[in-house]
Design an enzyme around this catalytic site. Structure first.
Site, PDB file in Angstrom:
ATOM      1  N   CYS A   2      20.532  52.352  28.584  1.00 20.63           N
ATOM      2  CA  CYS A   2      20.147  52.007  27.218  1.00 20.63           C
ATOM      3  C   CYS A   2      20.045  53.284  26.395  1.00 20.63           C
ATOM      4  O   CYS A   2      20.033  54.382  26.939  1.00 20.63           O
ATOM      5  CB  CYS A   2      18.796  51.312  27.232  1.00 20.63           C
ATOM      6  SG  CYS A   2      18.743  49.877  28.300  1.00 20.63           S
ATOM      7  N   ARG A  27      25.687  53.555  24.629  1.00 24.44           N
ATOM      8  CA  ARG A  27      24.956  53.448  25.889  1.00 24.44           C
ATOM      9  C   ARG A  27      24.586  51.995  26.209  1.00 24.44           C
ATOM     10  O   ARG A  27      24.289  51.678  27.358  1.00 24.44           O
ATOM     11  CB  ARG A  27      23.668  54.279  25.840  1.00 24.44           C
ATOM     12  CG  ARG A  27      23.894  55.765  25.610  1.00 24.44           C
ATOM     13  CD  ARG A  27      22.566  56.493  25.567  1.00 24.44           C
ATOM     14  NE  ARG A  27      21.884  56.374  26.831  1.00 24.44           N
ATOM     15  CZ  ARG A  27      22.070  57.209  27.856  1.00 24.44           C
ATOM     16  NH1 ARG A  27      22.935  58.200  27.742  1.00 24.44           N
ATOM     17  NH2 ARG A  27      21.431  57.026  28.998  1.00 24.44           N
ATOM     18  N   TRP A  74      21.078  47.831  27.098  1.00 22.77           N
ATOM     19  CA  TRP A  74      22.100  47.374  28.030  1.00 22.77           C
ATOM     20  C   TRP A  74      21.324  46.553  29.054  1.00 22.77           C
ATOM     21  O   TRP A  74      20.667  47.074  29.941  1.00 22.77           O
ATOM     22  CB  TRP A  74      22.798  48.557  28.706  1.00 22.77           C
ATOM     23  CG  TRP A  74      23.725  48.113  29.783  1.00 22.77           C
ATOM     24  CD1 TRP A  74      23.473  48.080  31.126  1.00 22.77           C
ATOM     25  CD2 TRP A  74      25.048  47.602  29.632  1.00 22.77           C
ATOM     26  NE1 TRP A  74      24.559  47.579  31.810  1.00 22.77           N
ATOM     27  CE2 TRP A  74      25.538  47.279  30.911  1.00 22.77           C
ATOM     28  CE3 TRP A  74      25.868  47.405  28.540  1.00 22.77           C
ATOM     29  CZ2 TRP A  74      26.801  46.759  31.126  1.00 22.77           C
ATOM     30  CZ3 TRP A  74      27.127  46.878  28.737  1.00 22.77           C
ATOM     31  CH2 TRP A  74      27.577  46.562  30.014  1.00 22.77           C
ATOM     32  N   ASN A 100      14.589  52.798  29.468  1.00 18.45           N
ATOM     33  CA  ASN A 100      15.974  52.851  29.953  1.00 18.45           C
ATOM     34  C   ASN A 100      15.904  53.000  31.470  1.00 18.45           C
ATOM     35  O   ASN A 100      15.417  54.016  31.964  1.00 18.45           O
ATOM     36  CB  ASN A 100      16.686  54.063  29.335  1.00 18.45           C
ATOM     37  CG  ASN A 100      18.050  54.306  29.974  1.00 18.45           C
ATOM     38  OD1 ASN A 100      18.639  53.372  30.527  1.00 18.45           O
ATOM     39  ND2 ASN A 100      18.502  55.548  29.938  1.00 18.45           N
ATOM     40  N   GLY A 101      16.315  51.979  32.218  1.00 15.24           N
ATOM     41  CA  GLY A 101      16.238  52.041  33.675  1.00 15.24           C
ATOM     42  C   GLY A 101      15.860  50.684  34.249  1.00 15.24           C
ATOM     43  O   GLY A 101      15.984  49.653  33.574  1.00 15.24           O
ATOM     44  N   GLU A 486      45.026  48.672  43.857  1.00 18.20           N
ATOM     45  CA  GLU A 486      44.204  49.175  42.744  1.00 18.20           C
ATOM     46  C   GLU A 486      44.677  50.556  42.292  1.00 18.20           C
ATOM     47  O   GLU A 486      44.751  50.842  41.096  1.00 18.20           O
ATOM     48  CB  GLU A 486      42.724  49.216  43.161  1.00 18.20           C
ATOM     49  CG  GLU A 486      41.761  49.752  42.132  1.00 18.20           C
ATOM     50  CD  GLU A 486      41.723  49.032  40.791  1.00 18.20           C
ATOM     51  OE1 GLU A 486      41.164  49.584  39.843  1.00 18.20           O
ATOM     52  OE2 GLU A 486      42.336  47.934  40.686  1.00 18.20           O
ATOM     53  N   LYS A 490      45.935  51.419  38.509  1.00 17.71           N
ATOM     54  CA  LYS A 490      45.377  52.498  37.675  1.00 17.71           C
ATOM     55  C   LYS A 490      46.509  53.354  37.083  1.00 17.71           C
ATOM     56  O   LYS A 490      46.521  53.686  35.913  1.00 17.71           O
ATOM     57  CB  LYS A 490      44.419  53.385  38.491  1.00 17.71           C
ATOM     58  CG  LYS A 490      43.149  52.668  38.916  1.00 17.71           C
ATOM     59  CD  LYS A 490      42.057  52.736  37.911  1.00 17.71           C
ATOM     60  CE  LYS A 490      41.855  51.541  36.996  1.00 17.71           C
ATOM     61  NZ  LYS A 490      41.765  50.218  37.460  1.00 17.71           N
ATOM     62  N   GLU A 493      48.342  51.342  34.445  1.00 18.58           N
ATOM     63  CA  GLU A 493      47.513  51.078  33.241  1.00 18.58           C
ATOM     64  C   GLU A 493      47.494  52.268  32.282  1.00 18.58           C
ATOM     65  O   GLU A 493      47.625  52.095  31.065  1.00 18.58           O
ATOM     66  CB  GLU A 493      46.069  50.792  33.669  1.00 18.58           C
ATOM     67  CG  GLU A 493      45.784  49.383  34.132  1.00 18.58           C
ATOM     68  CD  GLU A 493      44.326  49.228  34.560  1.00 18.58           C
ATOM     69  OE1 GLU A 493      43.676  48.268  34.114  1.00 18.58           O
ATOM     70  OE2 GLU A 493      43.845  50.074  35.346  1.00 18.58           O
ATOM     71  N   HIS A 509      59.774  45.390  54.916  1.00 18.93           N
ATOM     72  CA  HIS A 509      60.484  44.159  54.541  1.00 18.93           C
ATOM     73  C   HIS A 509      60.944  44.197  53.080  1.00 18.93           C
ATOM     74  O   HIS A 509      61.000  43.162  52.423  1.00 18.93           O
ATOM     75  CB  HIS A 509      59.575  42.949  54.788  1.00 18.93           C
ATOM     76  CG  HIS A 509      58.999  42.950  56.171  1.00 18.93           C
ATOM     77  ND1 HIS A 509      59.757  42.782  57.301  1.00 18.93           N
ATOM     78  CD2 HIS A 509      57.729  43.194  56.599  1.00 18.93           C
ATOM     79  CE1 HIS A 509      58.985  42.870  58.372  1.00 18.93           C
ATOM     80  NE2 HIS A 509      57.760  43.135  57.983  1.00 18.93           N
ATOM     81  N   LYS A 608      39.932  45.995  26.991  1.00 20.69           N
ATOM     82  CA  LYS A 608      38.889  46.088  28.006  1.00 20.69           C
ATOM     83  C   LYS A 608      38.572  44.709  28.568  1.00 20.69           C
ATOM     84  O   LYS A 608      38.296  44.541  29.757  1.00 20.69           O
ATOM     85  CB  LYS A 608      37.627  46.713  27.412  1.00 20.69           C
ATOM     86  CG  LYS A 608      36.521  46.922  28.407  1.00 20.69           C
ATOM     87  CD  LYS A 608      36.948  47.927  29.475  1.00 20.69           C
ATOM     88  CE  LYS A 608      36.049  47.938  30.699  1.00 20.69           C
ATOM     89  NZ  LYS A 608      36.675  48.611  31.840  1.00 20.69           N
TER      90      LYS A 608
HETATM   91  C1  BG6 Z   1      41.755  43.795  31.813  1.00 18.18           C
HETATM   92  C2  BG6 Z   1      41.136  45.188  31.923  1.00 18.18           C
HETATM   93  O1  BG6 Z   1      41.887  43.439  30.468  1.00 18.18           O
HETATM   94  O2  BG6 Z   1      40.915  42.821  32.444  1.00 18.18           O
HETATM   95  C3  BG6 Z   1      41.020  45.517  33.399  1.00 18.18           C
HETATM   96  O3  BG6 Z   1      41.988  46.121  31.269  1.00 18.18           O
HETATM   97  C4  BG6 Z   1      40.165  44.449  34.091  1.00 18.18           C
HETATM   98  O4  BG6 Z   1      40.435  46.785  33.554  1.00 18.18           O
HETATM   99  C5  BG6 Z   1      40.658  43.037  33.830  1.00 18.18           C
HETATM  100  O5  BG6 Z   1      40.146  44.693  35.462  1.00 18.18           O
HETATM  101  C6  BG6 Z   1      39.610  42.020  34.244  1.00 18.18           C
HETATM  102  O6  BG6 Z   1      38.454  42.210  33.441  1.00 18.18           O
HETATM  103  P1  BG6 Z   1      37.015  41.688  33.877  1.00 18.18           P
HETATM  104  O7  BG6 Z   1      36.111  42.131  32.772  1.00 18.18           O
HETATM  105  O8  BG6 Z   1      37.096  40.199  33.995  1.00 18.18           O
HETATM  106  O9  BG6 Z   1      36.683  42.343  35.188  1.00 18.18           O
END
Ligand code: BG6
Length: 613
Positions: A2, A27, A74, A100-101, A486, A490, A493, A509, A608
């Site tokens: 927070c 935050r 948060w 905050n915590g 993953e 990354k 992305e 294969h 996001k």
């Molecule tokens: C995408 C994000 O839009 O959604 C990824 O760019 C994320 O980083 C994926 O893994 C799923 O999002 P969430 O919030 O459902 O985990």
């Protein structure tokens, strides 16, 4: 995580508090509030939503006060709403607190205080502190002592500030695990969770350390040690950073900051949830459904993107330790596949944001079919937690970088805690095995910190060397197959390089056709039960001149003979290895993207959280 701010001086506190909150909104941004004192009264205004909504609510508020505290939240305990927003106060509305915590033992303290007649208004852990201070104030008649005695009773993490109408000429602050700075002014002083909130007013700050409590007045302050109550001399330091740097904590991008936050975010995911003596985990959010999970016919893990990869690791964990059949589903496919669900199926919906449309819609689908629907989420009070029967918050803190990093490792830790709890309940693992797992989980934050520190410069060098690559292959087996997926995600992305993750044996294969002297192949090969098999897969890549970048344990000489680069990670239990082996891959994608001049925090075409179908 927070945002906190406080002011005591000659000026009107309110505008300083509101501007400061705007600065620390990164935050936490699900609710905000302020408390000021004038005419011997405490004035608390708080609102769910962004700081801008609080500012709008306070528009036209001409009250003036020379002291005040402000908070942007948060959420961890209690959904984001006007009531659960901070500040919180005591029964007599004389003491206001912002925090905050996480207070781990808030529930037992609350029960005790309720028996003594204290009335609680919120679901938060923080409100307990306001009433605890009220209780000790009745004994000590001194705000500083009341705060100190209260903190000696609580377990957990905090950065907090308290004001009271009984002593309106001071702010009491304390720190344990969450950051807090004092800003030194002329005839005025400030407090904040970080310098971003006060940089417009002063660059002279004192950083509070863990276990310190301070009393701030307009003409000075003192700091004392919480346990021994001895005075501590504090050095005043000069802030050299600019605002943007502070928000990123001195890192160039939020993604790099979030990679470095993983030791702390993992610690927060485990905080108050591991029972070392019993060798198990306690997840309050699943208390009401434990029997359903233990007796589940099947567990289904549903998610998108990185969350789906976390589900894949969860599948291996739950099947190995809890011996419950598990399926992992892409939310978007699951919805339209007319899935066969039984009443004794348990479905976990994994989502950092808790807002991803496909995952939220898949939850509705599963609910209509009568399955038990649970959430594993980061954002408290978001759509999926509110729609699911129960669940687990991962407490990773706000994740701003579009490419998910700390939420992934915290999702894996949460899945490990669920696995441990269910396996111990089902007695598919013994107490001593559970204790070993608890011990290993508790060692993870330090191991993650070591991996970041030890591998960063090597990974940066590898990124330089391969930044012109047009394709990458990632290989792993067992628990590390999802890590290969993953790692590849990354890279795709944020550096826009085409990359594929594959089970190492599956390479033969098909993808093996892609391998030649131009193909970088990242092989995730810690010394687990599949190690020997992965080694022979690496041989198959090597004889076709693939450029091998291996992620391996420290004591592994064999793999050095086969690989161009070997990135070392500490040994841990097989099912926890993904939490370590993903770190260098996060860093690799980051430094590749930086080298290629990509917009790391807001990569093209991505969001996001995708809240549309
Ligand atoms: C995408 C994000 O839009 O959604 C990824 O760019 C994320 O980083 C994926 O893994 C799923 O999002 P969430 O919030 O459902 O985990």
């Amino acid at each position: 995580m927070c945002g906190i701010i406080g002011y005591i001086g000659k000026k009107n506190a309110l505008p300083i508090l509101l501007e400061g909150l705007r600065r620390v909104e990164y935050r936490g941004y699900d609710s905000a509030g302020v408390a000021t004192i004038s005419e011997d009264k405490l004035h608390v205004t708080k609102k769910a939503g962004k700081v801008a909504e609080l500012v709008e609510l306070m528009d036209g508020n001409n009250s003036s006060s020379e002291i005040g505290i402000g908070h942007t939240r948060w959420a961890t305990h209690g959904i984001p709403n006007d009531i659960n927003a901070h500040p919180h106060w005591d029964c007599n509305q004389e003491i206001a607190i912002i925090h905050n915590g996480i207070i781990e033992n808030f529930s037992s303290i609350k029960t005790k205080l309720q028996r003594e007649g204290h009335q609680f208004e919120t679901e938060t852990d923080t409100e307990v502190l306001a009433h605890l201070i009220e209780r000790f104030y009745q004994k000590t008649n001194d705000l500083y002592s009341a705060v100190r005695l209260s903190l000696l009773e609580v377990k957990g993490a905090y950065g907090l500030a308290i004001i009271s109408t009984r002593e309106p000429d001071k702010i009491i602050v304390a720190r344990k695990g969450s950051p807090l700075v004092i800003g030194i002014g002329e005839g005025e002083n400030f407090i904040a969770s970080d310098a971003a909130a006060i940089i417009d007013h002063t660059r002279q700050v004192v950083y509070l350390e863990d276990g310190e409590v301070a009393e701030i007045r307009r003409d000075g302050f003192f700091t004392r040690d919480l346990i021994h109550d001895e005075e501590i001399d504090k050095e005043i330091e000069e802030i050299t950073f600019d605002l943007e740097q502070i928000e990123k904590g001195g890192y160039e991008h939020f993604m790099l900051k979030e990679i470095h936050e993983q030791p702390e975010s993992i610690r927060n995911t485990m905080r108050g949830r591991l029972l070392e003596e019993e060798g198990t985990a306690k997840l309050g959010g699943l208390d009401s459904v434990v029997e359903k999970i233990v007796n589940a016919r099947r567990i289904i893990l549903v998610g998108c993107g990185t969350s789906w990869h976390a589900g894949l690791v969860g599948e291996y964990m739950l099947e190995q330790y809890a011996q419950i059949p598990v399926e992992v589903e892409y939310a978007s496919e699951f919805r339209y596949r007319n899935p066969i669900l039984y009443k004794d199926d348990v479905v976990f919906f994994i989502s950092q944001s808790g807002e991803t449309f496909d995952t939220a819609a898949a939850l509705q689908e599963a609910k209509q079919r009568g399955a038990t629907c649970l959430g594993i989420c980061n954002v408290v009070g978001s759509t999926i937690p509110r729609a699911s029967n129960s669940g687990v918050y991962i407490h990773a803190g706000p994740e701003i970088g579009v490419a998910s990093t700390k939420a992934f490792t915290s999702q894996l830790v949460a899945l490990a805690l669920i696995t441990l709890m269910i396996a111990r309940k089902k007695k598919t693992i013994r107490k001593d095995e559970g204790q070993q797992i608890v011990k290993e989980l508790l060692s993870l934050p330090e191991k993650v910190a070591k991996v970041i520190e030890a591998t960063t410069s090597q990974v940066r060098y590898i990124a330089e060397e391969f930044s012109d690559a047009t394709n990458f292959l990632y290989l792993g087996r067992g628990y590390n197959f999802p890590v290969a997926l993953e790692g590849a995600l990354k890279l795709k992305e944020i550096s826009y390089i085409h990359a594929e993750g594959y089970p190492a044996a599956e390479m033969k294969h098909g993808p093996i056709a892609l391998i030649d002297h131009n193909m970088p192949v990242v092989c995730i090969a810690p010394k687990d039960s599949t190690y020997e098999k992965v080694l022979s897969n690496i041989q198959e890549v090597r004889v076709r001149n693939g450029r091998i970048i291996a992620v391996a344990n420290h004591d592994d000489e064999e793999i050095s003979k086969l690989s161009e680069h070997v990135i070392r990670i500490p040994q841990t239990l097989d099912f926890l290895a993904p939490i370590l082996s993903i770190i260098p891959l996060q860093l690799l994608s980051y430094y590749m993207a930086v080298k290629r001049g990509c917009n790391v925090d807001m990569p093209r075409n991505l969001a996001k959280s995708v809240t549309v179908e």
